[in-house]
Design a protein around this motif. Structure first.
Motif, PDB file in Angstrom:
ATOM      1  N   ASP A  51      36.107  60.159  31.842  1.00 27.16           N
ATOM      2  CA  ASP A  51      37.091  61.247  31.909  1.00 27.16           C
ATOM      3  C   ASP A  51      37.973  61.170  33.151  1.00 27.16           C
ATOM      4  O   ASP A  51      38.790  62.064  33.373  1.00 27.16           O
ATOM      5  CB  ASP A  51      36.360  62.597  31.914  1.00 27.16           C
ATOM      6  CG  ASP A  51      35.646  62.850  30.600  1.00 27.16           C
ATOM      7  OD1 ASP A  51      36.153  62.389  29.555  1.00 27.16           O
ATOM      8  OD2 ASP A  51      34.580  63.485  30.628  1.00 27.16           O
ATOM      9  N   THR A  52      37.791  60.154  33.983  1.00 27.04           N
ATOM     10  CA  THR A  52      38.555  60.071  35.225  1.00 27.04           C
ATOM     11  C   THR A  52      39.308  58.745  35.299  1.00 27.04           C
ATOM     12  O   THR A  52      38.852  57.733  34.759  1.00 27.04           O
ATOM     13  CB  THR A  52      37.624  60.178  36.453  1.00 27.04           C
ATOM     14  OG1 THR A  52      36.554  59.245  36.298  1.00 27.04           O
ATOM     15  CG2 THR A  52      37.065  61.575  36.581  1.00 27.04           C
ATOM     16  N   PRO A  53      40.463  58.747  35.970  1.00 33.73           N
ATOM     17  CA  PRO A  53      41.197  57.496  36.136  1.00 33.73           C
ATOM     18  C   PRO A  53      40.417  56.531  37.027  1.00 33.73           C
ATOM     19  O   PRO A  53      39.798  56.959  38.006  1.00 33.73           O
ATOM     20  CB  PRO A  53      42.499  57.919  36.829  1.00 33.73           C
ATOM     21  CG  PRO A  53      42.497  59.402  36.891  1.00 33.73           C
ATOM     22  CD  PRO A  53      41.114  59.883  36.602  1.00 33.73           C
ATOM     23  N   VAL A  54      40.441  55.271  36.690  1.00 32.09           N
ATOM     24  CA  VAL A  54      39.813  54.230  37.508  1.00 32.09           C
ATOM     25  C   VAL A  54      40.823  53.096  37.603  1.00 32.09           C
ATOM     26  O   VAL A  54      41.549  52.817  36.644  1.00 32.09           O
ATOM     27  CB  VAL A  54      38.496  53.730  36.871  1.00 32.09           C
ATOM     28  CG1 VAL A  54      37.850  52.656  37.733  1.00 32.09           C
ATOM     29  CG2 VAL A  54      37.525  54.880  36.648  1.00 32.09           C
ATOM     30  N   SER A  55      40.879  52.447  38.774  1.00 35.18           N
ATOM     31  CA  SER A  55      41.788  51.314  38.921  1.00 35.18           C
ATOM     32  C   SER A  55      41.011  50.058  39.279  1.00 35.18           C
ATOM     33  O   SER A  55      40.005  50.125  39.989  1.00 35.18           O
ATOM     34  CB  SER A  55      42.804  51.584  40.035  1.00 35.18           C
ATOM     35  OG  SER A  55      43.640  52.665  39.699  1.00 35.18           O
ATOM     36  N   LEU A  56      41.499  48.936  38.783  1.00 37.25           N
ATOM     37  CA  LEU A  56      41.036  47.653  39.302  1.00 37.25           C
ATOM     38  C   LEU A  56      41.705  47.456  40.654  1.00 37.25           C
ATOM     39  O   LEU A  56      42.935  47.464  40.747  1.00 37.25           O
ATOM     40  CB  LEU A  56      41.415  46.514  38.357  1.00 37.25           C
ATOM     41  CG  LEU A  56      41.006  45.108  38.822  1.00 37.25           C
ATOM     42  CD1 LEU A  56      39.492  44.930  38.774  1.00 37.25           C
ATOM     43  CD2 LEU A  56      41.699  44.039  37.991  1.00 37.25           C
ATOM     44  N   VAL A  57      40.913  47.304  41.712  1.00 37.95           N
ATOM     45  CA  VAL A  57      41.494  47.211  43.050  1.00 37.95           C
ATOM     46  C   VAL A  57      41.252  45.860  43.714  1.00 37.95           C
ATOM     47  O   VAL A  57      41.754  45.606  44.807  1.00 37.95           O
ATOM     48  CB  VAL A  57      40.974  48.341  43.972  1.00 37.95           C
ATOM     49  CG1 VAL A  57      41.481  49.693  43.475  1.00 37.95           C
ATOM     50  CG2 VAL A  57      39.449  48.341  44.061  1.00 37.95           C
ATOM     51  N   GLY A  58      40.481  45.000  43.064  1.00 37.49           N
ATOM     52  CA  GLY A  58      40.261  43.688  43.658  1.00 37.49           C
ATOM     53  C   GLY A  58      39.413  42.823  42.759  1.00 37.49           C
ATOM     54  O   GLY A  58      38.864  43.282  41.754  1.00 37.49           O
ATOM     55  N   ALA A  59      39.343  41.560  43.127  1.00 37.96           N
ATOM     56  CA  ALA A  59      38.480  40.621  42.411  1.00 37.96           C
ATOM     57  C   ALA A  59      38.151  39.481  43.359  1.00 37.96           C
ATOM     58  O   ALA A  59      38.955  39.148  44.240  1.00 37.96           O
ATOM     59  CB  ALA A  59      39.166  40.098  41.154  1.00 37.96           C
ATOM     60  N   ARG A  60      36.967  38.924  43.192  1.00 36.78           N
ATOM     61  CA  ARG A  60      36.602  37.748  43.973  1.00 36.78           C
ATOM     62  C   ARG A  60      35.758  36.844  43.090  1.00 36.78           C
ATOM     63  O   ARG A  60      35.223  37.280  42.069  1.00 36.78           O
ATOM     64  CB  ARG A  60      35.870  38.139  45.251  1.00 36.78           C
ATOM     65  CG  ARG A  60      34.574  38.910  45.017  1.00 36.78           C
ATOM     66  CD  ARG A  60      33.940  39.363  46.329  1.00 36.78           C
ATOM     67  NE  ARG A  60      34.765  40.336  47.015  1.00 36.78           N
ATOM     68  CZ  ARG A  60      35.173  40.208  48.280  1.00 36.78           C
ATOM     69  NH1 ARG A  60      34.819  39.158  48.988  1.00 36.78           N
ATOM     70  NH2 ARG A  60      35.917  41.124  48.835  1.00 36.78           N
ATOM     71  N   SER A  61      35.644  35.595  43.502  1.00 31.75           N
ATOM     72  CA  SER A  61      34.933  34.623  42.681  1.00 31.75           C
ATOM     73  C   SER A  61      34.271  33.593  43.570  1.00 31.75           C
ATOM     74  O   SER A  61      34.893  33.111  44.533  1.00 31.75           O
ATOM     75  CB  SER A  61      35.912  33.928  41.732  1.00 31.75           C
ATOM     76  OG  SER A  61      35.292  32.833  41.094  1.00 31.75           O
ATOM     77  N   PRO A  62      33.025  33.227  43.259  1.00 29.47           N
ATOM     78  CA  PRO A  62      32.405  32.120  44.010  1.00 29.47           C
ATOM     79  C   PRO A  62      33.048  30.778  43.672  1.00 29.47           C
ATOM     80  O   PRO A  62      32.859  29.803  44.389  1.00 29.47           O
ATOM     81  CB  PRO A  62      30.943  32.166  43.554  1.00 29.47           C
ATOM     82  CG  PRO A  62      30.964  32.847  42.230  1.00 29.47           C
ATOM     83  CD  PRO A  62      32.132  33.804  42.275  1.00 29.47           C
ATOM     84  N   ASP A  63      33.834  30.725  42.593  1.00 30.93           N
ATOM     85  CA  ASP A  63      34.425  29.462  42.145  1.00 30.93           C
ATOM     86  C   ASP A  63      35.819  29.215  42.710  1.00 30.93           C
ATOM     87  O   ASP A  63      36.353  28.113  42.554  1.00 30.93           O
ATOM     88  CB  ASP A  63      34.481  29.445  40.605  1.00 30.93           C
ATOM     89  CG  ASP A  63      33.092  29.519  39.994  1.00 30.93           C
ATOM     90  OD1 ASP A  63      32.236  28.698  40.378  1.00 30.93           O
ATOM     91  OD2 ASP A  63      32.853  30.406  39.164  1.00 30.93           O
ATOM     92  N   TYR A  64      36.427  30.239  43.320  1.00 31.73           N
ATOM     93  CA  TYR A  64      37.779  30.101  43.872  1.00 31.73           C
ATOM     94  C   TYR A  64      37.809  30.684  45.289  1.00 31.73           C
ATOM     95  O   TYR A  64      37.204  31.719  45.558  1.00 31.73           O
ATOM     96  CB  TYR A  64      38.807  30.847  43.015  1.00 31.73           C
ATOM     97  CG  TYR A  64      38.976  30.252  41.632  1.00 31.73           C
ATOM     98  CD1 TYR A  64      39.905  29.238  41.397  1.00 31.73           C
ATOM     99  CD2 TYR A  64      38.204  30.708  40.572  1.00 31.73           C
ATOM    100  CE1 TYR A  64      40.055  28.689  40.128  1.00 31.73           C
ATOM    101  CE2 TYR A  64      38.347  30.162  39.301  1.00 31.73           C
ATOM    102  CZ  TYR A  64      39.279  29.153  39.089  1.00 31.73           C
ATOM    103  OH  TYR A  64      39.416  28.616  37.846  1.00 31.73           O
ATOM    104  N   GLY A  65      38.598  30.046  46.146  1.00 30.39           N
ATOM    105  CA  GLY A  65      38.711  30.519  47.515  1.00 30.39           C
ATOM    106  C   GLY A  65      39.546  31.774  47.633  1.00 30.39           C
ATOM    107  O   GLY A  65      39.404  32.532  48.593  1.00 30.39           O
TER     108      GLY A  65
END
Ligand code: CU
Length: 138
Positions: free
Chosen positions: A45-59
C-alpha cells in the motif's frame, strides 16, 4: 488477535513490498557495458523506489534511463525508479535499465549474474539474472 495478525503481516520480515519479475541481462561483446532488465511489482500500500543495485560480477552498477532526443538515444543516470502502490515499473529496452560495467570475470550469454536490488524501504532482493545475447529482445 486480528490486529496482531495484521501487524505481523505488515512487518517487512513477513511481506516483501516488491517482487522482481522476468529479470534478464543483454550481453554485449568486447567488454562493453551490459544492460539489466526486469519488472518491479509493488504489492504493498506504500510507494517504494529502486534506489540502487550492486553485483559481485561487475565493478560498477548504475541506474540509467534511455531518452529519445530528436531521434538520438542517449542515457542519463537516475537516482531512483519509483514503483507506486499496487503497480509496477518496467526496466526495459528504450527506458530504465541497470548499466552493468567493469565485469570482474568473463561473462557470456547462457550464464547468470547475481544482482542485489536495493529499495527505499531498506529491503534488498538478490536476483540471478540470465544473460542473453546482444540480439535478444526479452
Ligand atoms: Cu545505460
Amino acid at each position: 488477535m486480528l490486529a496482531l495478525a495484521a501487524a505481523l503481516l505488515a512487518s517487512p520480515a513477513f511481506a516483501a513490498a516488491i517482487t522482481v519479475q522476468k529479470p534478464w541481462v543483454r550481453w554485449l561483446p568486447a567488454g562493453l557495458p551490459a544492460a539489466g532488465y526486469a519488472t518491479l511489482v509493488n504489492g504493498s500500500d506504500t510507494p517504494v523506489s529502486l534506489v540502487g543495485a550492486r553485483s559481485p560480477d561487475y565493478g560498477s552498477v548504475m541506474i540509467h534511463r534511455s531518452l529519445d532526443r530528436g531521434g538520438m538515444e542517449r542515457m542519463v543516470m537516475v537516482n531512483a525508479i519509483p514503483v507506486p502502490p499496487h503497480s509496477r515499473a518496467a526496466l526495459a529496452p528504450g527506458g530504465y535499465h541497470l548499466m552493468l560495467m567493469q565485469p570482474r570475470h568473463a561473462i557470456r550469454p547462457g550464464m547468470r549474474v547475481s544482482v542485489r536490488f536495493e529499495f527505499s524501504d531498506g529491503s534488498t532482493i538478490d536476483v540471478a539474472m540470465p544473460v542473453r545475447p546482444a540480439n535478444a529482445s526479452g
